[in-house]
Each structure stands twice: as structure tokens, then as C-alpha cells.
Design a protein around this motif. Structure first.
Motif, mmCIF file in Angstrom:
data_model
loop_
_atom_site.group_PDB
_atom_site.id
_atom_site.type_symbol
_atom_site.label_atom_id
_atom_site.label_comp_id
_atom_site.label_asym_id
_atom_site.label_seq_id
_atom_site.Cartn_x
_atom_site.Cartn_y
_atom_site.Cartn_z
ATOM 1 N N LYS A 38 7.879 7.115 -1.440
ATOM 2 C CA LYS A 38 6.440 6.898 -1.307
ATOM 3 C C LYS A 38 5.757 6.695 -2.656
ATOM 4 O O LYS A 38 4.830 5.889 -2.784
ATOM 5 N N ASN A 64 11.979 11.194 0.436
ATOM 6 C CA ASN A 64 10.765 10.574 0.975
ATOM 7 C C ASN A 64 9.666 10.478 -0.077
ATOM 8 O O ASN A 64 8.932 9.493 -0.170
ATOM 9 N N GLU A 112 0.838 -1.195 0.000
ATOM 10 C CA GLU A 112 0.000 0.000 0.000
ATOM 11 C C GLU A 112 0.874 1.246 0.000
ATOM 12 O O GLU A 112 1.845 1.341 0.742
ATOM 13 N N GLN A 113 0.513 2.218 -0.851
ATOM 14 C CA GLN A 113 1.306 3.435 -0.976
ATOM 15 C C GLN A 113 1.071 4.356 0.212
ATOM 16 O O GLN A 113 -0.067 4.596 0.620
ATOM 17 N N LYS A 114 2.149 4.857 0.785
ATOM 18 C CA LYS A 114 2.041 5.763 1.922
ATOM 19 C C LYS A 114 1.614 7.143 1.439
ATOM 20 O O LYS A 114 2.109 7.628 0.411
#
Length: 330
Positions: A49, A45, A4-6
Motif C-alpha cells: 500500500k 500489505n 491512488e494509494q490504498k
């Protein structure tokens, strides 16, 4: 099952929006009042993500997914951008790129041609050599090239830089000798105008823009000497100023601007080709010595991609190099 993508934080979305607008890390830091290092951390980051590898991929992902809103210049209102083909580059910008590339290419590979005496009697790798005549009068046609207004002063070994959709042609070597002339080309009007001449006429130079100023370090004089002077042109006020001199005399170098700083690679110091790398900090008005090139050479060219400098080609008085080396300023 796919991971699952943050979600992105508000700050990361702000950074991503500015990346999509084409801002550099330095510009993003200034706008968000954070350090350049913090910007890099946010980008790292964001890449992680979004599962992307570059700024371009991140920007395209943001536009495609509607994470970024931009202001429409036609109506002045924010609107979410839907997926669409990349924008077409204007003819003026394409011409700007073509002219600059052609001139840089000519400077980089000129030493391999034959030598003849210059107007001042000096004949070496750094002086003007008349172009061979075309006795047959044959005109060579190249597809997709368009003739534009010609530069008023014929010359070579000059500095050429693009700023605010205009081309600045500075100094160089003419059949009559070294000049400091400044001529400015406007692709929109297809016209040339004349600016204030460079205080010190030189050739075998290059230029780069930092914070709206055009920096032209070093150069080769009409007397055959190499200088350390750093002269700076303000396009808005059409004025010249001086900054801290180079650590050593230099000409025929490669130059690049990264994150608000200037980098000068290799060149000739008046006695020999060198491998030196110098960094200039405009805020401190100071040059520092950095890690040298692998091989001493001049007449190379440099380009910047994602804050890395690529130094390509070069000549050491005997050999033209096919080198392509990456330099990381950080």
C-alpha cells in the motif's frame, strides 16, 4: 495518472506504529496477541500500500506522513512526529557497537596468524598465541578512537554480547589458559564489574541474547576437547543455568538470534570443520538441524538484517573465505 494509494486499516497502522518503534515481528505478535505469520502478512500489505520495500522505508514514511504517534519521554504525552533528521546515536551505543565489532573481527581472522605453544602445551587453530612484541615501542594512533577502561582479564577467543546498554565479555583464552570469567562493561560509567563465572571454562565461543538470557553453546576446553553443553547466563540475577546440549560438539561457530530463536552456523567439531546449521527453540528447549552451509568452515561471523542472517567469511584450516551468504530462517 498515478495509482491512488490504498488506505491502511486500523490493524495495519498498529503494526506500522510498532515497526516504527523498532519492534521485531515476534515482539509485535506478542503485543497485539497475533501470530508472527499474521504480522508478516500485515507487513506485506503495508509495503504494497505504501509502495515501499523495507521496514525502514515504511517507518520513515509513517513518521513523515504523520501516520504514527509516539510518546515523548520528556512529557509522557502522545504527539505526532514531524519530519526530522534521524536521531543521533549516543556515544555509549556507538562505543558498544565498536567494541563488539572489533572483538568479533579479531576472532574471525585470527587463524591466519602464526602459531606458538599455549600455556597447556597444545598448539593449533583453537589455542592462545602470544601477540608479537613491538620492539621499536611505536604507538600507533588511529583517528576517532577513544581509549576506555581496559578489560580486567586480557583474553581472546571469548564471547562478547551487548544487552541493556552493557557489554558482556564471557570466558575465552588467556596466556594462563582457558577461563570462564565474566566481565561486564558499562559505557555510561566507563567501568567494568565481575559477574558469576561460566560453569565450564571454554574458548572459541560466541553468544547471543534471546528473551533477556545470554546463550553460550559449545566451546573448546583447556584439555583440547570440544563440548556440546549449552550454558545460559541471566544478567538480571547474575546466575548460570544449562539447557539442551548441541546435537554435536562444536566451537568456532557463528551465532545469531532471530525471532526468539537461536541459530548456530558451521564451526569445528573436534575432528574437522563442519557446514552444519542448528536452530534452538527456547520454548521447547530443543535443537533441530537445518539446511547446511555451502562450505564447511569455522571462525565465520553472522549478522541479522530484517530477519535474514548473513554469514560472512570463515576458515577451513587452509583457506580464509570471502563468502557472504544469506540464510532465511522462515
Amino acid at each position: 495518472m498515478a495509482e491512488e494509494q490504498k488506505p491502511l486499516s486500523e490493524r495495519e497502522i498498529e503494526v506500522l506504529r510498532l515497526v516504527a518503534e523498532g519492534k521485531t515481528n515476534q515482539q509485535i505478535a506478542l503485543e497485539l496477541v497475533i501470530s508472527v505469520n499474521t504480522v508478516k502478512i500485515h507487513l506485506r500489505n503495508i509495503f504494497e500500500k505504501l509502495k515501499v520495500q523495507s521496514r525502514t522505508e515504511a517507518a520513515l514514511y509513517a513518521v513523515r506522513e504523520g501516520l504514527v504517534t509516539v510518546v515523548s519521554p520528556a512529557i509522557g504525552a502522545a504527539a505526532t512526529v514531524e519530519e526530522k533528521p534521524p536521531p543521533r546515536i549516543s556515544l555509549a551505543k556507538r562505543m558498544t557497537f565498536v567494541i563488539a565489532t572489533l572483538l568479533v573481527f579479531g576472532v574471525a581472522f585470527f587463524p591466519s596468524t602464526g602459531m606458538s605453544m599455549s600455556a597447556g602445551g597444545i598448539s593449533n587453530d583453537f589455542t592462545h598465541h602470544p601477540a608479537p612484541r613491538n620492539p621499536a615501542g611505536v604507538r600507533f594512533e588511529v583517528s576517532r578512537w577513544v581509549s576506555r577502561a581496559q578489560m580486567p582479564t586480557p583474553r581472546e577467543r571469548l564471547a562478547v554480547v551487548a544487552y541493556e546498554n552493557q557489554i558482556y565479555a564471557i570466558a575465552g583464552d588467556t596466556p594462563g589458559g582457558v577461563t570462564g570469567v565474566v566481565e561486564i562493561y558499562n559505557p555510561d560509567t566507563n567501568t567494568w564489574t565481575v559477574g558469576t563465572p561460566k560453569p565450564t571454562p571454554v574458548s572459541n565461543i560466541a553468544a547471543a541474547v534471546v528473551d533477556g538470557l545470554i546463550y553460550v553453546p559449545g566451546g573448546y576446553t583447556s584439555a583440547g576437547g570440544v563440548i556440546t553443553a549449552t550454558e545460559v547466563y541471566d544478567p538480571v540475577h547474575d546466575t548460570w543455568d544449562t539447557r539442551a546440549p548441541l546435537p554435536a560438539p562444536l566451537c568456532a561457530y557463528a551465532i545469531a538470534a532471530v525471532e526468539g530463536r537461536l541459530f548456530v552456523f558451521g564451526g569445528w567439531d573436534g575432528d574437522s570443520y563442519v557446514a552444519s546449521v542448528y536452530e534452538y527453540d527456547p520454548q521447547a528447549d530443543q535443537w533441530t538441524t537445518k539446511t547446511a552451509l555451502s562450505t564447511a568452515r569455522g571462525f565465520a561471523a553472522a549478522g541479522v538484517v530484517e530477519e535474514r542472517v548473513y554469514v560472512v567469511g570463515g576458515y577451513d584450516g587452509r583457506t580464509e573465505f570471502a563468502l557472504c551468504e544469506e540464510y532465511n530462517p522462515a
